[in-house]
Design a protein around this motif. Structure first.
Motif, PDB file in Angstrom:
ATOM      1  N   LYS A  33       0.847  -1.191   0.000  1.00 23.35           N
ATOM      2  CA  LYS A  33       0.000   0.000   0.000  1.00 23.35           C
ATOM      3  C   LYS A  33       0.879   1.236   0.000  1.00 23.35           C
ATOM      4  O   LYS A  33       2.036   1.208   0.433  1.00 23.35           O
ATOM      5  CB  LYS A  33      -0.931   0.019   1.216  1.00 23.35           C
ATOM      6  N   GLN A  34       0.312   2.317  -0.516  1.00 24.49           N
ATOM      7  CA  GLN A  34       0.998   3.599  -0.482  1.00 24.49           C
ATOM      8  C   GLN A  34       0.014   4.661  -0.003  1.00 24.49           C
ATOM      9  O   GLN A  34      -1.196   4.505  -0.118  1.00 24.49           O
ATOM     10  CB  GLN A  34       1.521   3.977  -1.874  1.00 24.49           C
ATOM     11  N   TYR A  35       0.580   5.708   0.535  1.00 24.78           N
ATOM     12  CA  TYR A  35      -0.244   6.862   0.888  1.00 24.78           C
ATOM     13  C   TYR A  35      -0.456   7.701  -0.372  1.00 24.78           C
ATOM     14  O   TYR A  35       0.384   7.721  -1.269  1.00 24.78           O
ATOM     15  CB  TYR A  35       0.457   7.703   1.953  1.00 24.78           C
ATOM     16  N   GLN A  36      -1.586   8.391  -0.407  1.00 28.97           N
ATOM     17  CA  GLN A  36      -1.839   9.286  -1.530  1.00 28.97           C
ATOM     18  C   GLN A  36      -2.406  10.591  -0.986  1.00 28.97           C
ATOM     19  O   GLN A  36      -3.246  10.595  -0.079  1.00 28.97           O
ATOM     20  CB  GLN A  36      -2.810   8.652  -2.541  1.00 28.97           C
ATOM     21  N   LEU A  37      -1.911  11.685  -1.548  1.00 25.53           N
ATOM     22  CA  LEU A  37      -2.357  13.008  -1.125  1.00 25.53           C
ATOM     23  C   LEU A  37      -3.398  13.532  -2.094  1.00 25.53           C
ATOM     24  O   LEU A  37      -3.267  13.367  -3.309  1.00 25.53           O
ATOM     25  CB  LEU A  37      -1.156  13.971  -1.086  1.00 25.53           C
ATOM     26  N   TRP A  38      -4.429  14.168  -1.540  1.00 22.90           N
ATOM     27  CA  TRP A  38      -5.480  14.788  -2.352  1.00 22.90           C
ATOM     28  C   TRP A  38      -5.592  16.249  -1.939  1.00 22.90           C
ATOM     29  O   TRP A  38      -5.536  16.566  -0.744  1.00 22.90           O
ATOM     30  CB  TRP A  38      -6.812  14.069  -2.150  1.00 22.90           C
ATOM     31  N   ILE A  39      -5.759  17.118  -2.919  1.00 25.33           N
ATOM     32  CA  ILE A  39      -5.796  18.559  -2.641  1.00 25.33           C
ATOM     33  C   ILE A  39      -7.133  19.117  -3.100  1.00 25.33           C
ATOM     34  O   ILE A  39      -7.566  18.891  -4.232  1.00 25.33           O
ATOM     35  CB  ILE A  39      -4.652  19.285  -3.369  1.00 25.33           C
ATOM     36  N   ILE A  40      -7.789  19.838  -2.201  1.00 20.17           N
ATOM     37  CA  ILE A  40      -9.022  20.540  -2.530  1.00 20.17           C
ATOM     38  C   ILE A  40      -8.672  22.025  -2.569  1.00 20.17           C
ATOM     39  O   ILE A  40      -8.079  22.550  -1.617  1.00 20.17           O
ATOM     40  CB  ILE A  40     -10.110  20.240  -1.490  1.00 20.17           C
ATOM     41  N   ASP A  41      -9.010  22.683  -3.677  1.00 21.42           N
ATOM     42  CA  ASP A  41      -8.672  24.103  -3.782  1.00 21.42           C
ATOM     43  C   ASP A  41      -9.920  24.929  -4.052  1.00 21.42           C
ATOM     44  O   ASP A  41     -11.032  24.495  -3.756  1.00 21.42           O
ATOM     45  CB  ASP A  41      -7.561  24.337  -4.824  1.00 21.42           C
ATOM     46  N   ASP A  42      -9.749  26.117  -4.625  1.00 22.23           N
ATOM     47  CA  ASP A  42     -10.889  27.016  -4.818  1.00 22.23           C
ATOM     48  C   ASP A  42     -11.699  26.685  -6.063  1.00 22.23           C
ATOM     49  O   ASP A  42     -12.688  27.356  -6.341  1.00 22.23           O
ATOM     50  CB  ASP A  42     -10.421  28.480  -4.838  1.00 22.23           C
ATOM     51  N   LYS A  43     -11.303  25.665  -6.825  1.00 17.78           N
ATOM     52  CA  LYS A  43     -12.126  25.255  -7.965  1.00 17.78           C
ATOM     53  C   LYS A  43     -13.231  24.327  -7.455  1.00 17.78           C
ATOM     54  O   LYS A  43     -12.954  23.363  -6.752  1.00 17.78           O
ATOM     55  CB  LYS A  43     -11.262  24.537  -9.012  1.00 17.78           C
TER      56      LYS A  43
END
Length: 111
Positions: A33-43
């Motif tokens: 398994k790997q970690y995954q980053l998710w980004i929430i922005d102003d869109k």
């Protein structure tokens, strides 16, 4: 939740560069398994479909520094979320489990 997990996120929209400082995360076996980053922005769409911030490995449950390498241009970042995914990550996360969510510190305003 896991109170031991700590994360600090630094992001500069101008240079599209940043890093995260994570503490207390379980060391992962990248073959499993790997970690995954998710980004929430102003869109608006990123609330439902966060930007893929890349997969990463944690090599120590002490403090690790990990560069943020998004696959799309990030606007004004609002939230960073970390999930655990299969090796190589996924295009769209089920966000289960979403193990950590961190808000972006407001930039220091220069007077």
């Amino acid at each position: 939740g896991n109170d031991k997990l700590q994360g600090e996120f630094v992001w500069d929209s101008n240079t599209q560069q940043g890093f995260m400082k994570l503490t207390g995360f379980e060391v992962n076996d990248p073959a499993v398994k790997q970690y995954q980053l998710w980004i929430i922005d102003d869109k608006p769409f990123t609330v439902k479909e966060p930007i893929d911030g890349g997969v990463f490995n944690v090599t120590s449950n002490k403090e690790v520094l990990i560069p943020i390498k998004p696959n799309l241009k990030v606007g004004k970042a609002a939230l960073f979320a970390i999930t655990v995914e299969k090796p190589g990550g996924v295009m769209v996360s089920k966000r289960d489990p979403m193990i950590f969510v961190g808000a972006v510190p407001a930039p220091n305003r220069k007077s």
